[in-house]
Write an enzyme that holds these catalytic residues in place. Structure first.
Site, PDB file in Angstrom:
ATOM      1  N   LYS A 273       0.814  -1.218   0.000  1.00 58.57           N
ATOM      2  CA  LYS A 273       0.000   0.000   0.000  1.00 58.57           C
ATOM      3  C   LYS A 273       0.851   1.274   0.000  1.00 58.57           C
ATOM      4  CE  LYS A 273      -2.329  -1.250   3.681  1.00 58.57           C
ATOM      5  NZ  LYS A 273      -1.979  -2.678   3.796  1.00 58.57           N
ATOM      6  N   THR A 274       1.842   1.320   0.897  1.00 63.87           N
ATOM      7  CA  THR A 274       2.645   2.540   1.015  1.00 63.87           C
ATOM      8  C   THR A 274       3.440   2.800  -0.258  1.00 63.87           C
ATOM      9  OG1 THR A 274       2.794   2.375   3.418  1.00 63.87           O
ATOM     10  CG2 THR A 274       4.499   3.655   2.311  1.00 63.87           C
TER      11      THR A 274
ATOM     12  N   GLU B 291      -3.893   5.677   1.642  1.00 62.54           N
ATOM     13  CA  GLU B 291      -3.884   4.237   1.852  1.00 62.54           C
ATOM     14  C   GLU B 291      -5.194   3.822   2.505  1.00 62.54           C
ATOM     15  OE1 GLU B 291      -0.431   2.605   3.753  1.00 62.54           O
ATOM     16  OE2 GLU B 291       0.869   4.150   2.910  1.00 62.54           O
TER      17      GLU B 291
END
Length: 459
Positions: free
Chosen positions: A122-123, A166
């Protein structure tokens, strides 16, 4: 649920304001004219930054921190009902919002809200997308789960209709969101202290996909097992990416340059194949880049701009982050704390120039360590040398009878040598004695294992 009126700013109090996400939300509200205050257990770089901007922060969460002039309290899943501030806020009948509920309300203020979900990546993917939107001059507001060097932090407040964040599945947080475009990178077993099993996790992602409106878009990894169950029957447009040519976006001829960075040929609908060069390594980042490129196409960002941004992107903090070198030994730090993430990081390291690969791993939470004990052992065996630190408890207490010694025994059972030391000092002394010039040392985990490399480097 309490609804914040963004036209009439009030006093918002954050419990746990020093967290990577909470600090970012506090910044956004401060920029929008709200009075912001909060508390945390101790000072850190993020709390110091917030204080420099005039935010009052209490260190230590006490009932007396709750005052009558507070209009709403925001808290995270780490706050328990017996927390003194939480109990006082309930007694005072102050309006309460979870971090996710606040983030969802913020998203409503943007015409194009983009939520990046998935068990892993996600990051990095949010950061790739952020770089692309910035390069395209779209002036986005960004909320990232890590520090992105381009913006000098984890938050950027833009003045356009674009918002990127996110979307974490833990405690079903992302079900409080209001995305126009949703991305699902992957779905695997994790957070089994909250979810019952993989079926429960898949159901959560299905509900997340169901949040997308008729005019919205779902970008989903077609390599997810039975991904159709997640995407079928949705009112929005569905775009797939992954390893197969049948998907809308796929990669072929994956290769690595002399620096270990990844290159591949992009295949997509109605376009000639094109070469994509990344500023990061690992085949897992091919998948992340495909999702980012699909998003760029949805926003009509030209490929040249997107490709240049992906080449310029060198990662976020704690994602295969180069920390320095000591005595000819290169030190990298990585946030990997799930077997799939460990395998991806060590696979990326296999293409990095080196002699021997050392991995210092700090397991994260007792429940995750117990659930994936054998999978952790198998993934770590890709390193030449393995050193284990004690389990980082995070939100848990040791009620499962599991320790890093159990993981050490499992690794040795697989025929691979493994060392375990209960203190960072012992680990650092061992590494100073054993590592040789040309070796690559990776500190790995979601806790404070990064301090080992930093101590060795004198940072």
């Amino acid at each position: 649920m309490y609804q914040i009126d963004f036209e009439h700013p009030v006093h918002i109090y954050f419990m746990g304001i020093g967290g990577i996400s909470m600090s970012g939300l506090a910044e956004i509200l401060l920029e929008k004219g709200f009075r912001v205050s909060g508390s945390d257990s101790r000072s850190c770089a993020l709390t110091e930054m917030l204080e420099s901007r005039g935010i009052n922060i209490f260190y230590g969460q006490r009932a007396q921190n709750m005052t009558d002039d507070i209009d709403c309290v925001v808290y995270t899943s780490a706050i328990t009902p017996d927390n003194p501030e939480f109990a006082a806020a309930k007694e005072m009948r102050l309006p309460l919002l979870t971090r996710a509920e606040l983030l969802g309300q913020i998203m409503k203020n943007y015409a194009v809200s983009i939520a990046v979900s998935g068990t892993h990546g996600k990051t990095t993917t949010t950061s790739m997308i952020s770089e692309i939107l910035l390069s395209a001059g779209l002036d986005p507001t960004l909320s990232i789960g890590g520090i992105l060097k381009t913006i000098g932090g984890n938050i950027r407040i833009g003045h356009s209709r674009y918002f990127v964040t996110e979307a974490c599945e833990y405690t079903n947080s992302f079900l409080s969101f209001f995305p126009q475009i949703g991305i699902i990178l992957n779905i695997e077993e994790d957070h089994l202290d909250f979810f019952k099993d993989l079926a429960d996790i898949r159901n959560s992602f299905r509900r997340f996909a169901g949040l997308l409106p008729a005019g919205g878009v779902l970008i989903i990894n077609g390599d997810i097992e039975r991904y159709e169950e997640i995407a079928e029957g949705l009112p929005c447009r569905v775009i797939t990416f992954g390893s197969l040519p049948a998907f809308d976006y796929s990669a072929s001829d994956i290769r690595f340059n002399e620096a270990g960075h990844t290159e591949f040929t992009l295949n997509r609908p109605g376009k000639a194949p094109a070469v994509v060069r990344l500023g990061v390594g690992g085949t897992h980042n091919v998948s992340n880049a495909l999702a980012a490129i699909a998003l760029a196409d949805c926003l009509s960002i030209d490929f040249e701009t997107a490709g240049r941004a992906l080449l310029d992107f060198e990662g976020t903090d704690r994602r295969f982050e180069y920390k320095g070198s000591i005595g000819g030994v290169t030190v990298i730090d990585d946030y990997a704390h799930h077997p799939t993430e460990i395998a991806a990081t060590l696979q990326a390291a296999s293409h990095y120039p080196k002699k021997e690969l050392w991995c210092v791993f700090q397991p994260h939470t007792y429940s995750r360590t117990k659930t994936f004990l054998t999978d952790f052992a198998k993934a770590l065996c890709a390193a030449d040398h393995i050193v284990l630190a004690d389990i980082y408890a995070a939100r848990e207490t040791d009620t499962l009878g599991i320790s890093s010694r159990d993981l050490q025994q499992e690794i040795r059972r697989l025929g691979h040598e493994c060392e375990y030391f209960p203190t960072f000092d012992e680990i650092e002394n061992f590494l100073l004695e054993k590592c040789t010039p040309g070796d690559l040392l990776i500190t790995m985990g979601a806790g404070d294992v990064h301090k080992i490399g930093e101590n060795l480097l004198g940072q």
